[in-house]
Design an enzyme around this catalytic site. Structure first.
Site, PDB file in Angstrom:
ATOM      1  N   TYR A  32       8.954  11.429  88.182  1.00 37.90           N
ATOM      2  CA  TYR A  32       9.618  11.274  89.476  1.00 37.90           C
ATOM      3  C   TYR A  32       9.813  12.631  90.146  1.00 37.90           C
ATOM      4  CZ  TYR A  32      13.139  10.195  92.922  1.00 37.90           C
ATOM      5  OH  TYR A  32      13.819  10.086  94.089  1.00 37.90           O
ATOM      6  N   PHE A  34       8.271  15.346  89.559  1.00 36.40           N
ATOM      7  CA  PHE A  34       6.955  15.905  89.881  1.00 36.40           C
ATOM      8  C   PHE A  34       6.467  15.341  91.219  1.00 36.40           C
ATOM      9  CE2 PHE A  34       2.355  16.042  89.884  1.00 36.40           C
ATOM     10  CZ  PHE A  34       2.073  17.311  89.386  1.00 36.40           C
ATOM     11  N   ASP A  35       6.577  14.021  91.340  1.00 34.63           N
ATOM     12  CA  ASP A  35       6.112  13.380  92.573  1.00 34.63           C
ATOM     13  C   ASP A  35       6.866  13.891  93.799  1.00 34.63           C
ATOM     14  OD1 ASP A  35       4.324  11.992  91.110  1.00 34.63           O
ATOM     15  OD2 ASP A  35       5.447  10.106  91.088  1.00 34.63           O
ATOM     16  N   LEU A  81     -30.606  20.146  74.903  1.00 37.23           N
ATOM     17  CA  LEU A  81     -30.685  20.519  73.492  1.00 37.23           C
ATOM     18  C   LEU A  81     -31.785  19.720  72.827  1.00 37.23           C
ATOM     19  CD1 LEU A  81     -26.867  20.291  72.703  1.00 37.23           C
ATOM     20  CD2 LEU A  81     -28.207  22.392  72.808  1.00 37.23           C
ATOM     21  N   GLU A 110     -19.652  21.410  66.907  1.00 33.62           N
ATOM     22  CA  GLU A 110     -18.821  20.797  67.958  1.00 33.62           C
ATOM     23  C   GLU A 110     -19.179  19.336  68.086  1.00 33.62           C
ATOM     24  OE1 GLU A 110     -19.766  22.668  71.653  1.00 33.62           O
ATOM     25  OE2 GLU A 110     -19.172  24.632  70.930  1.00 33.62           O
ATOM     26  N   LYS A 112     -20.562  16.191  70.187  1.00 33.85           N
ATOM     27  CA  LYS A 112     -21.475  15.991  71.310  1.00 33.85           C
ATOM     28  C   LYS A 112     -20.881  14.870  72.155  1.00 33.85           C
ATOM     29  CE  LYS A 112     -26.324  15.617  72.574  1.00 33.85           C
ATOM     30  NZ  LYS A 112     -26.045  14.879  73.782  1.00 33.85           N
ATOM     31  N   ASP A 114     -20.133  12.180  74.901  1.00 30.03           N
ATOM     32  CA  ASP A 114     -21.038  11.257  75.596  1.00 30.03           C
ATOM     33  C   ASP A 114     -20.489  10.987  76.995  1.00 30.03           C
ATOM     34  OD1 ASP A 114     -23.162   9.649  75.998  1.00 30.03           O
ATOM     35  OD2 ASP A 114     -22.472   8.000  74.729  1.00 30.03           O
ATOM     36  N   ARG A 133     -25.504  18.184  86.669  1.00 28.45           N
ATOM     37  CA  ARG A 133     -26.676  18.766  86.031  1.00 28.45           C
ATOM     38  C   ARG A 133     -27.928  18.655  86.903  1.00 28.45           C
ATOM     39  NH1 ARG A 133     -29.791  19.685  81.336  1.00 28.45           N
ATOM     40  NH2 ARG A 133     -31.629  18.432  81.624  1.00 28.45           N
ATOM     41  N   TYR A 221     -17.493  22.998  76.846  1.00 28.89           N
ATOM     42  CA  TYR A 221     -18.342  23.387  75.723  1.00 28.89           C
ATOM     43  C   TYR A 221     -19.128  24.694  75.871  1.00 28.89           C
ATOM     44  CZ  TYR A 221     -22.069  20.788  78.209  1.00 28.89           C
ATOM     45  OH  TYR A 221     -22.951  20.323  79.129  1.00 28.89           O
ATOM     46  N   LYS A 312     -27.920  13.679  66.318  1.00 28.29           N
ATOM     47  CA  LYS A 312     -27.498  12.410  66.916  1.00 28.29           C
ATOM     48  C   LYS A 312     -27.154  11.400  65.826  1.00 28.29           C
ATOM     49  CE  LYS A 312     -29.361  11.750  71.185  1.00 28.29           C
ATOM     50  NZ  LYS A 312     -28.804  11.207  72.407  1.00 28.29           N
ATOM     51  N   CYS A 406     -27.960 -21.686  91.722  1.00 30.43           N
ATOM     52  CA  CYS A 406     -26.854 -21.757  90.763  1.00 30.43           C
ATOM     53  C   CYS A 406     -27.211 -22.696  89.612  1.00 30.43           C
ATOM     54  CB  CYS A 406     -25.595 -22.230  91.469  1.00 30.43           C
ATOM     55  SG  CYS A 406     -24.227 -22.491  90.343  1.00 30.43           S
ATOM     56  N   CYS A 409     -24.604 -25.874  90.174  1.00 29.58           N
ATOM     57  CA  CYS A 409     -24.561 -26.745  91.353  1.00 29.58           C
ATOM     58  C   CYS A 409     -25.828 -26.621  92.203  1.00 29.58           C
ATOM     59  CB  CYS A 409     -23.332 -26.446  92.189  1.00 29.58           C
ATOM     60  SG  CYS A 409     -23.438 -24.856  93.037  1.00 29.58           S
ATOM     61  N   CYS A 424     -22.786 -17.304  93.487  1.00 28.62           N
ATOM     62  CA  CYS A 424     -22.963 -18.661  93.992  1.00 28.62           C
ATOM     63  C   CYS A 424     -21.939 -18.856  95.104  1.00 28.62           C
ATOM     64  CB  CYS A 424     -22.731 -19.680  92.882  1.00 28.62           C
ATOM     65  SG  CYS A 424     -22.546 -21.345  93.550  1.00 28.62           S
ATOM     66  N   CYS A 430     -18.496 -25.906  93.209  1.00 34.09           N
ATOM     67  CA  CYS A 430     -19.211 -25.537  91.985  1.00 34.09           C
ATOM     68  C   CYS A 430     -18.214 -25.558  90.816  1.00 34.09           C
ATOM     69  CB  CYS A 430     -19.817 -24.145  92.180  1.00 34.09           C
ATOM     70  SG  CYS A 430     -20.673 -23.511  90.752  1.00 34.09           S
TER      71      CYS A 430
HETATM   72  S1  IVH Z   1     -24.345  22.767  74.898  1.00 35.57           S
HETATM   73  C1  IVH Z   1     -27.815  25.278  76.232  1.00 35.57           C
HETATM   74  N1  IVH Z   1     -22.432  21.397  73.758  1.00 35.57           N
HETATM   75  O1  IVH Z   1     -25.591  17.255  75.787  1.00 35.57           O
HETATM   76  C2  IVH Z   1     -26.767  24.399  75.646  1.00 35.57           C
HETATM   77  N2  IVH Z   1     -23.894  20.252  75.226  1.00 35.57           N
HETATM   78  O2  IVH Z   1     -28.856  17.796  75.751  1.00 35.57           O
HETATM   79  C3  IVH Z   1     -26.363  23.355  76.558  1.00 35.57           C
HETATM   80  N3  IVH Z   1     -23.328  17.878  75.532  1.00 35.57           N
HETATM   81  O3  IVH Z   1     -26.645  18.256  78.910  1.00 35.57           O
HETATM   82  C4  IVH Z   1     -25.534  22.287  76.073  1.00 35.57           C
HETATM   83  N4  IVH Z   1     -21.576  17.851  74.210  1.00 35.57           N
HETATM   84  O4  IVH Z   1     -24.273  17.474  78.763  1.00 35.57           O
HETATM   85  C5  IVH Z   1     -23.490  21.353  74.595  1.00 35.57           C
HETATM   86  N5  IVH Z   1     -20.646  20.344  72.693  1.00 35.57           N
HETATM   87  C6  IVH Z   1     -21.705  20.287  73.536  1.00 35.57           C
HETATM   88  C7  IVH Z   1     -22.086  19.099  74.196  1.00 35.57           C
HETATM   89  C8  IVH Z   1     -23.190  19.123  75.040  1.00 35.57           C
HETATM   90  C9  IVH Z   1     -22.333  17.138  75.019  1.00 35.57           C
HETATM   91  C10 IVH Z   1     -24.375  17.351  76.450  1.00 35.57           C
HETATM   92  C11 IVH Z   1     -24.615  18.224  77.633  1.00 35.57           C
HETATM   93  C12 IVH Z   1     -26.101  18.521  77.673  1.00 35.57           C
HETATM   94  C13 IVH Z   1     -26.659  17.622  76.625  1.00 35.57           C
HETATM   95  C14 IVH Z   1     -27.653  18.382  75.799  1.00 35.57           C
END
Ligand code: IVH
Length: 668
Positions: A32, A34-35, A81, A110, A112, A114, A133, A221, A312, A406, A409, A424, A430
């Site tokens: 609150y 904050f708002d 990558l 790290e 990856k 999604d 990108r 990242y 992966k 449809c 119906c 539809c 329907c």
């Molecule tokens: S490093 C040159 N680190 O995966 C290094 N990428 O094919 C560039 N991604 O387009 C990427 N987690 O969007 C890196 N911990 C991470 C990542 C990451 C997700 C995605 C990124 C990139 C694709 C790589």
């Protein structure tokens, strides 16, 4: 008053609170308060637009509209990558590296993430641009939308580099994604298939305030600059933490330094097992050589750095025969194509059916009946068809021609511009649309009709007794008794349930009507604003759009609904039977603003009933929430409250009140 100074003060305070909340997860101010600060700043900026900075905290709530996203070149190309799928491939990667450079190698592992890659440029401590990108060389400028993502700093703190790009992945946190889909379901809108695509679609929306409402997050990242003052990648990621970025947690093992293949494999195995506990989706692990000199020595191939590789996760995948594509009709008339499969075991469950979403999806994957298809289940819960095994396709197979009429119906389907789904249009003729609307109407959060279930609705419809919601209230005992499996007691219960439902307040009745895009929250807003169905039905599009949080889509849907003669007649009939079509001010008028906007959790046993207690809270402007979080303002603590809730509340230092204390507070 010195307005310029006040704007600066407010900006600084709000930035600090944002940082505390979204980066440190440690808020020192109520929502609150904050708002109120934000509103003061917004008002000042409206009055003195020349003093408003493009990185003002007011940009977090969005409002800027981008009609066309400009294409902009990246200062550093955005590479991808190379992928790997096994320990052997990781070993090969390590061997390659050790051949090319001398000495010890330290790796950083790290997650990856999604989501969608983003590159954000900072100059002199200010966010100046955020680019997608794209093709890696140039992408689209989505700065206004990225400014709404709260964990991304707009102004930096500490000893930052004067000019750099930071890269990360924009993700849709699962909780927010599921919440969004639930809201859409309630409003009769189609469901989003997965968090990644939805994040990507959201980032390209024209209206940044919609982006702001979706609670996207960003996982950092990589840092790019002409000169970086630390030794390696890991140190850089930790350094930007001091500049105000939220960076991957070492404690939670989102990022880790390792010295060997064993270390890498340990990290991979840990996350393969535990990734379903993360609040966002990942599709693998990224392994990077830490030291910048070593990275330089290793260099790049045409597409990707030699010093990094992605591992992966295997999504579990099986193939099976798609026997038939059938089509379902929803309550709103939306058509969903469904793949009927030869049952197959996948990740511990038997899969028989999978949604094909819409015509575009079928076309994109070129899915046909009698195809052998690949079904995959990754981190997500719902299995999906990811492609066709073309080697197994019959020679005389023909592309799927999407349904034209449809399935129920036979009315010709329509597909409106901008809609993914076919519809539809035979709204009032329907069956699944009619019974679907009636089922929605009687639902627990709507009219809550006891004694009437889905089966009975279909029975009543098939017997020709109900064609719309209003018909329900004309039902008689004589009519329903002859239905199969209908005992006298259940028939009476049904009628009693319907009679009881006439007391349900207006806002719920409005939600129950099933107007497209009018979900629970929107119905509440509309009821509060217009106070009667009469006033709402007379409102034109412009009037509706002027109501807080009502946009064009909702406004159009409402106007459309009330311009339909059959809907009008039905509402007249419902009015005559005594349903509530006006806001009951005696029940609804707020008694005070003492708890305005406060989020309150009620837990344990009380002298008054929990429902009474919750109503009391609402009457004073408070909001009942079920789970304790750092956003909770008060915990009303009853007897026998669960120990884990108590512990959490204590840890988060949430103010606790007893029933008595609350009552005293409100009496004052
Ligand atoms: S490093 C040159 N680190 O995966 C290094 N990428 O094919 C560039 N991604 O387009 C990427 N987690 O969007 C890196 N911990 C991470 C990542 C990451 C997700 C995605 C990124 C990139 C694709 C790589």
């Amino acid at each position: 008053m010195d307005f310029k100074q006040r704007i600066e003060d407010l900006t600084e305070q709000l930035n600090q609170h944002n940082y505390n909340y979204y980066v440190l997860s440690n808020s020192e101010i109520s929502d609150y308060d904050f708002d109120m600060l934000l509103k003061e700043l917004q008002d000042l900026e409206n009055k003195y637009p020349e003093l408003a900075s493009p990185n003002s905290p007011t940009k977090r709530v969005g409002g800027d509209i981008t009609k066309n996203f400009e294409t902009v070149a990246h200062r550093f190309p955005m590479l991808s990558l190379s992928n790997s799928y096994s320990k052997e491939e990781i070993e090969e990667f390590d061997t390659r590296i050790r051949k090319l450079v001398d000495g010890d190698i330290e790796y950083v592992c790290e997650l990856k993430y999604d989501g969608v890659a983003i590159s954000i440029t900072y100059e002199n401590g200010e966010l100046v641009r955020a680019i997608t990108r794209g093709d890696g060389v140039k992408g689209e400028d989505v700065t206004a939308n990225v400014r709404t993502i709260r964990s991304i700093p707009l102004k930096l703190r500490g000893d930052f580099l004067p000019s750099f790009d930071i890269r990360g992945e924009i993700v849709f946190p699962l909780e927010a994604f599921n919440r969004l889909n639930k809201q859409r379901e309630e409003a009769g809108e189609s469901q989003f298939a997965n968090p990644r695509n939805t994040a990507s679609g959201t980032l390209k929306m024209q209206d940044s305030s919609v982006v702001a409402s979706r609670a996207l997050d960003c996982q950092i990242y990589q840092l790019y600059a002409n000169k970086i003052n630390v030794q390696g990648h890991f140190e850089a990621v930790k350094e930007v933490e001091n500049w105000g970025f939220k960076t991957p947690s070492v404690k939670e093992r989102y990022i880790e330094k390792v010295q060997s293949i064993d270390g890498i494999m340990e990290f991979i195995n840990y996350w393969d097992k535990n990734r379903n506990k993360l609040p966002f989706e990942i599709d693998g692990i990224v392994i990077k050589v830490n030291n910048y000199h070593r990275q330089d020595e290793l260099g790049f191939t045409a597409k990707s750095p030699r010093w990094a590789i992605a591992y992966k996760f295997k999504a579990e995948r099986v193939s099976t025969l798609l026997e038939k594509i059938t089509y379902q009709v929803g309550r709103t008339g939306a058509i969903t194509p469904v793949a009927n499969l030869v049952p197959v075991q996948l990740a511990g469950t038997t899969v028989r059916r999978a949604s094909l979403h819409n015509a575009d999806q079928i076309e994109k994957l070129d899915i046909r009946e009698k195809d052998t298809v690949f079904v995959e289940k990754g981190g997500e819960i719902i299995p999906k068809i990811i492609g066709v095994d073309l080697t197994k396709r019959d020679e005389d197979s023909q592309p799927t021609s999407y349904l034209k009429n449809c399935p129920v119906c036979n009315t010709e389907l329509v597909r409106e511009e901008g809609e993914a789904q076919h519809f539809c249009p035979n709204i009032n003729g329907c069956q699944p649309q009619i019974t679907g609307r009636i089922e929605h109407f009687i639902g627990r959060k709507m009219m809550n009709v006891d004694g009437l279930g889905v089966e009975t609705v279909i029975q009543l419809f098939n017997a020709g007794l109900i064609k719309n919601i209003a018909d329900l209230y004309d039902l008689t005992l004589e009519q329903i008794l002859p239905l199969e499996r209908m005992a006298k007691k259940s028939a009476n219960n049904l009628l009693k349930g319907l009679a009881e439902s006439k007391k349900i307040p207006f806002e719920k009745v409005l939600f129950a009507l099933g107007i497209r895009h009018v979900g629970e929250t929107v119905a509440k807003k509309l009821a509060k604003h217009f106070k009667s169905i009469e006033a709402l039905s007379l409102a034109d599009k412009e009037t509706l759009e002027n109501v807080d949080e009502i946009g064009t889509v909702i406004a159009e849907s409402i106007v459309n609904y009330f311009s339909n003669e059959e809907n009008k007649t039905m509402i007249e009939r419902l009015k005559k039977t005594g349903l509530q079509f006006e806001l009951d001010e005696s029940n609804n008028t707020q008694k005070s603003n003492l708890l305005d906007g406060k989020k309150i959790v009620v837990s344990g046993v009380f002298e008054m009933s929990r429902n009474e207690l919750k109503k009391l809270i609402e009457d004073h402007g408070g909001k009942n929430v079920s789970a304790i979080s750092k956003k909770t303002d008060y915990l009303i603590r009853g007897e026998n409250m669960g120990p884990s809730k108590l512990e959490k509340a204590e840890k988060l230092e949430i103010t606790m009140l007893s029933e008595k204390e609350l009552l005293t507070l409100l009496q004052d």
